[in-house]
Design an enzyme around this catalytic site. Structure first.
Site, mmCIF file in Angstrom:
data_model
loop_
_atom_site.group_PDB
_atom_site.id
_atom_site.type_symbol
_atom_site.label_atom_id
_atom_site.label_comp_id
_atom_site.label_asym_id
_atom_site.label_seq_id
_atom_site.Cartn_x
_atom_site.Cartn_y
_atom_site.Cartn_z
ATOM 1 N N PHE A 126 46.884 50.363 23.657
ATOM 2 C CA PHE A 126 47.130 49.498 24.807
ATOM 3 C C PHE A 126 48.110 48.401 24.397
ATOM 4 C CE2 PHE A 126 45.505 48.123 28.971
ATOM 5 C CZ PHE A 126 45.099 49.346 29.474
ATOM 6 N N GLN A 247 49.731 36.226 35.335
ATOM 7 C CA GLN A 247 50.322 37.412 34.708
ATOM 8 C C GLN A 247 50.912 38.364 35.756
ATOM 9 O OE1 GLN A 247 47.742 40.611 32.639
ATOM 10 N NE2 GLN A 247 48.936 39.644 31.024
ATOM 11 N N HIS A 249 51.948 42.105 36.123
ATOM 12 C CA HIS A 249 51.781 43.388 35.440
ATOM 13 C C HIS A 249 53.082 44.171 35.589
ATOM 14 C CE1 HIS A 249 50.261 47.215 34.138
ATOM 15 N NE2 HIS A 249 49.104 46.658 33.814
ATOM 16 N N GLU A 262 48.179 50.276 32.356
ATOM 17 C CA GLU A 262 48.892 50.326 31.088
ATOM 18 C C GLU A 262 48.443 51.535 30.267
ATOM 19 O OE1 GLU A 262 49.742 46.266 29.565
ATOM 20 O OE2 GLU A 262 48.364 46.949 28.013
ATOM 21 N N ARG A 293 52.282 42.178 28.088
ATOM 22 C CA ARG A 293 52.738 42.347 29.477
ATOM 23 C C ARG A 293 53.860 41.410 29.879
ATOM 24 N NH1 ARG A 293 46.823 43.418 32.112
ATOM 25 N NH2 ARG A 293 46.668 45.481 31.160
ATOM 26 N N HIS A 360 49.166 39.864 38.953
ATOM 27 C CA HIS A 360 48.020 40.673 38.535
ATOM 28 C C HIS A 360 46.806 39.864 38.106
ATOM 29 C CE1 HIS A 360 45.941 44.078 36.854
ATOM 30 N NE2 HIS A 360 45.981 43.610 35.626
ATOM 31 N N ARG A 405 47.366 37.148 29.042
ATOM 32 C CA ARG A 405 46.191 37.935 28.648
ATOM 33 C C ARG A 405 46.610 39.311 28.132
ATOM 34 N NH1 ARG A 405 43.039 42.016 31.113
ATOM 35 N NH2 ARG A 405 44.169 41.862 33.087
HETATM 36 C C1 LIG Z 1 43.913 46.824 39.586
HETATM 37 C C2 LIG Z 1 43.348 46.082 38.417
HETATM 38 C C3 LIG Z 1 43.114 46.744 37.207
HETATM 39 C C4 LIG Z 1 42.596 46.065 36.115
HETATM 40 N N1 LIG Z 1 42.366 46.742 34.935
HETATM 41 C C5 LIG Z 1 41.790 46.095 33.903
HETATM 42 C C6 LIG Z 1 41.446 46.788 32.694
HETATM 43 O O1 LIG Z 1 41.618 47.985 32.571
HETATM 44 N N2 LIG Z 1 40.892 46.083 31.691
HETATM 45 C C7 LIG Z 1 40.651 44.745 31.778
HETATM 46 O O2 LIG Z 1 40.141 44.162 30.826
HETATM 47 N N3 LIG Z 1 40.965 44.070 32.916
HETATM 48 C C8 LIG Z 1 41.508 44.718 33.968
HETATM 49 N N4 LIG Z 1 41.798 44.020 35.112
HETATM 50 C C9 LIG Z 1 41.358 42.633 35.233
HETATM 51 C C10 LIG Z 1 39.858 42.608 35.482
HETATM 52 O O3 LIG Z 1 39.464 43.759 36.176
HETATM 53 C C11 LIG Z 1 39.435 41.399 36.281
HETATM 54 O O4 LIG Z 1 39.948 40.238 35.701
HETATM 55 C C12 LIG Z 1 37.916 41.296 36.297
HETATM 56 O O5 LIG Z 1 37.337 42.505 36.731
HETATM 57 C C13 LIG Z 1 37.424 40.160 37.161
HETATM 58 O O6 LIG Z 1 36.024 40.212 37.172
HETATM 59 P P1 LIG Z 1 35.163 39.036 37.776
HETATM 60 O O7 LIG Z 1 33.738 39.439 37.602
HETATM 61 O O8 LIG Z 1 35.601 37.753 37.219
HETATM 62 O O9 LIG Z 1 35.558 39.026 39.315
HETATM 63 P P2 LIG Z 1 35.619 40.173 40.435
HETATM 64 O O10 LIG Z 1 35.277 41.514 39.921
HETATM 65 O O11 LIG Z 1 36.896 40.004 41.139
HETATM 66 O O12 LIG Z 1 34.424 39.762 41.397
HETATM 67 C C14 LIG Z 1 34.460 38.583 42.163
HETATM 68 C C15 LIG Z 1 33.192 38.516 42.962
HETATM 69 O O13 LIG Z 1 33.110 37.254 43.594
HETATM 70 C C16 LIG Z 1 32.708 37.411 44.924
HETATM 71 N N5 LIG Z 1 33.181 36.238 45.659
HETATM 72 C C17 LIG Z 1 34.393 35.650 45.599
HETATM 73 N N6 LIG Z 1 34.411 34.580 46.403
HETATM 74 C C18 LIG Z 1 33.187 34.473 46.945
HETATM 75 C C19 LIG Z 1 32.569 33.576 47.858
HETATM 76 N N7 LIG Z 1 33.229 32.546 48.387
HETATM 77 N N8 LIG Z 1 31.278 33.792 48.220
HETATM 78 C C20 LIG Z 1 30.587 34.852 47.714
HETATM 79 N N9 LIG Z 1 31.115 35.719 46.845
HETATM 80 C C21 LIG Z 1 32.403 35.531 46.473
HETATM 81 C C22 LIG Z 1 33.312 38.725 45.344
HETATM 82 O O14 LIG Z 1 32.641 39.251 46.475
HETATM 83 C C23 LIG Z 1 33.079 39.544 44.082
HETATM 84 O O15 LIG Z 1 31.755 40.036 44.081
HETATM 85 C C24 LIG Z 1 42.313 44.687 36.221
HETATM 86 C C25 LIG Z 1 42.530 44.025 37.418
HETATM 87 C C26 LIG Z 1 43.052 44.707 38.499
HETATM 88 C C27 LIG Z 1 43.310 43.941 39.760
#
Ligand SMILES: Cc1cc2nc3c(=O)[nH]c(=O)nc-3n(C[C@H](O)[C@H](O)[C@H](O)COP(=O)(O)OP(=O)(O)OC[C@H]3O[C@@H](n4cnc5c(N)ncnc54)[C@H](O)[C@@H]3O)c2cc1C
Length: 594
Positions: A126, A247, A249, A262, A293, A360, A405
């Site tokens: 990666f 970031q 992507h 990636e 990235r 991203h 990141r």
């Molecule tokens: C397409 C894509 C691919 C990715 N691939 C990778 C990867 O392969 N490896 C890696 O390490 N990272 C990857 N990332 C980054 C990583 O996935 C994210 O940074 C990470 O999953 C975020 O997780 P989180 O738990 O912080 O938030 P999220 O998974 O975004 O969850 C946020 C939560 O908050 C809730 N929420 C938000 N606001 C409110 C509110 N006001 N009231 C109630 N609930 C609320 C939402 O409903 C949701 O449940 C990727 C990101 C994307 C977009």
């Protein structure tokens, strides 16, 4: 059907801990808290397994050494270097040292990792993952095909159901409740379907609300990634850290923004320009297409700027994976193929995929230490913990990602700090067994916001003003940042913020309250957008994802520091980077080459 009315009397529920967000971060923390016997509520705007974590494709970084030799110190070095030396080295050490443990834990929870022939977890190369302190590529990304986040989120959700975590599904948190001492005592929230507002009282409130790349017009993020946690924190007087670092992507599908992982380059894919030439070796001789990235995104932007972009407008490049063969694409990159078929209308088994850099990931966020406690600076004095308030995942800035990141370090961040924040909460709650009384005006801010929104009849729609915000951010604060555009951007985003105050809910026929939800989300997005634009205009150097045309070099003498943006007066302050790790030698800043 008329728009739903907000009730003025509101109910209250009390929990030990309230978690806002059911992505990987919120669910990892919830699991540990429920298993510790606490009464835990998790709020989510969408069904938990639809959180953006579900879209994560490539993998989770951990130096297991299953394919190539590996070592958490190399992972730490890569992360510090990837962060362009802005990451806090104590937190980075903590994350990289704990990585193997949290991945094995996940394996024991039932996560269906891809396997090697000997039964161990498969690991792929990666971007920026190297061996021997940058000498050669390492295979460090633990993956489930290119659907790692999907497997992760379902695994954690099922464990939470088993542990009796209480989910409030399709509830939107509106505001933080703080008392006069500044302690956090819970949140207000609205049930999206009915418009019912409720107070959720808790001795610990943890934000895990994810990212906010939806401030940009072209983004890989889900529509729900509107930075609600940051908006709530900013309105409650908490500064936002390092917001200039977003970031981009390198491989968003051209014109659609949807991400091609990636992992596609990890499996051997590479980028070409309009002449069919591989250009990454010119920018990163060792890591080439797997440089970090920010480096790859700038290389693409440079190819396009210098007239070597593809297509009639010369505004994208091509990602080739057809040479990998249909079997590899089917087994290791099935999601990437689906996305290329649906969004680029080409089959990558035969043709290259048109791609362009796309917003991203948010490196900045709510300032937190590596125990997940939110910390705010006191002018000239040490940072102080905000009692009762915690933040983990993409909404938090710990800071392990610094100015850029590395791929696969976010899923790792969710697991490490989700678990650690839960441990800290259990410890803090044992010392603090009784809730403090809620202030009488606990829900007033939210109720007033809702009442004002409902009372307005003339004004612009949420969609119009939201589009204006996204256009300003895209034009003025993209991959390369120019002084005149930034200066204009600051004025324009402040003007958009004024327009946000007067939006009206146009489509009053909408059911399920979605028009109101979008207006409330815009309140949060505009806080993030302003923080990003102001912090970017102020930082006069290039570091990681922040590339200034007028200050093309990193300036450690003046800018090796974190920014803090205060929403109330739109002012910035700065605090030093923690360069001292916990147990190992520090990695001093040096020139960053891949
Ligand atoms: C397409 C894509 C691919 C990715 N691939 C990778 C990867 O392969 N490896 C890696 O390490 N990272 C990857 N990332 C980054 C990583 O996935 C994210 O940074 C990470 O999953 C975020 O997780 P989180 O738990 O912080 O938030 P999220 O998974 O975004 O969850 C946020 C939560 O908050 C809730 N929420 C938000 N606001 C409110 C509110 N006001 N009231 C109630 N609930 C609320 C939402 O409903 C949701 O449940 C990727 C990101 C994307 C977009």
């Amino acid at each position: 059907m008329g728009i739903l009315k907000i009730k003025t009397t509101i109910s209250k529920r009390t929990f030990d801990a309230v978690i806002v967000g059911a992505g990987g971060a919120g669910m990892r923390a919830a699991l540990a808290l429920s298993e510790a016997g606490l009464k835990v509520a998790v709020l989510s705007k969408v069904f938990p397994t639809r959180s953006h974590t579900v879209a994560a494709q490539g993998g989770i970084a951990a130096a297991l050494g299953n394919v190539t030799p590996d070592n958490w110190r190399w992972h730490m070095y890569d992360t510090v270097k990837g962060s362009d030396y802005l990451g806090d080295q104590d937190a980075i050490e903590f994350m990289c040292r704990t990585a193997a443990e949290v991945v094995y834990e996940l394996e024991h929870f039932g996560m269906p990792f891809d396997r090697l022939d000997d039964g161990k977890i498969y690991q792929r190369p990666f971007g920026g993952h190297m061996r021997d302190f940058g000498a050669a590529l390492a295979q460090r990304a633990c993956a489930v095909a290119d659907r790692t986040g999907h497997a992760l989120l379902h695994t954690l959700y099922q464990r939470n159901v088993r542990a009796d975590t209480h989910f409030f599904v399709e509830w939107m948190a509106l505001d933080l409740v703080r008392d006069e001492d500044g302690d956090v005592l819970g949140v207000t929230a609205m049930e999206i379907e009915t418009g019912e507002v409720m107070l959720l009282e808790a001795r610990a409130t943890l934000f895990a609300t994810g990212g906010a790349a939806r401030i940009f017009a072209a983004s890989t993020n889900a529509y729900i990634n509107t930075g609600d946690g940051l908006g709530m924190a900013a309105r409650a007087g908490i500064p936002l850290q390092d917001m200039e670092f977003f970031q981009f992507h390198p491989t968003g599908v051209y014109d659609a923004g949807v991400l091609i992982s990636e992992g596609a380059r990890g499996e051997g894919g590479y980028l070409v320009n309009k002449h069919g030439d591989r250009f990454m070796p010119n920018y990163a001789p060792t890591a080439q297409d797997l440089a970090s990235r920010d480096v790859v995104s700038r290389a693409i932007a440079t190819e396009i700027k210098e007239g070597r972009g593809c297509g009639p407008r010369g505004d994208h490049v091509l990602l080739k994976i057809d040479h990998l063969g249909e079997d590899v694409i089917r087994s290791r990159l099935p999601g990437a193929r689906d996305i290329a078929l649906k969004f680029a209308h080409i089959d990558p088994v035969r043709e290259p995929i048109p791609v362009t850099p796309t917003a991203h990931y948010m490196m900045g966020g709510i300032p937190a230490n590596y125990h997940g406690q939110v910390v705010v600076p006191q002018r000239g004095e040490p940072e102080e913990v905000v009692r009762g308030f915690y933040a983990v995942g993409e909404c938090a800035c710990v800071s392990v990602h610094g100015a850029n990141r590395l791929g696969c370090n976010s899923l790792l961040d969710l697991l490490v700090f989700g678990r650690e924040a839960a441990r800290q909460i259990v410890e803090d709650l044992a010392r603090n067994p009784h809730p403090k009384p809620l202030p009488n005006d606990a829900a007033d801010r939210s109720l007033e916001r809702l009442a004002r929104l409902d009372a307005r009849h003339d004004g612009e729609s949420v969609a119009e003003v939201g589009d204006a915000m996204r256009r300003v951010m895209q034009t003025h604060c993209g991959v390369f940042r120019f002084p005149d555009l930034l200066a204009e951007g600051v004025h324009e985003i402040v003007a958009v913020a004024e327009r946000v105050k007067n939006v009206v809910i146009r489509d009053k026929s909408k059911v399920f309250n979605t028009a109101r939800v979008e207006a409330l989300e815009l309140d949060n997005l505009i806080e993030v957008a302003q923080a990003t634009m102001h912090a970017a205009a102020a930082r006069e150097e290039s570091r990681g994802a922040h590339a200034r045309d007028d200050f093309p070099h990193r300036d450690d003498d003046h800018w090796l520091k974190h920014s803090l943006y205060f929403s109330a007066n739109r002012q910035l302050d700065y605090k030093p980077v923690r360069l001292k790790p916990m147990t190992v030698e520090s990695f001093p800043p040096k020139e960053r080459v891949y």
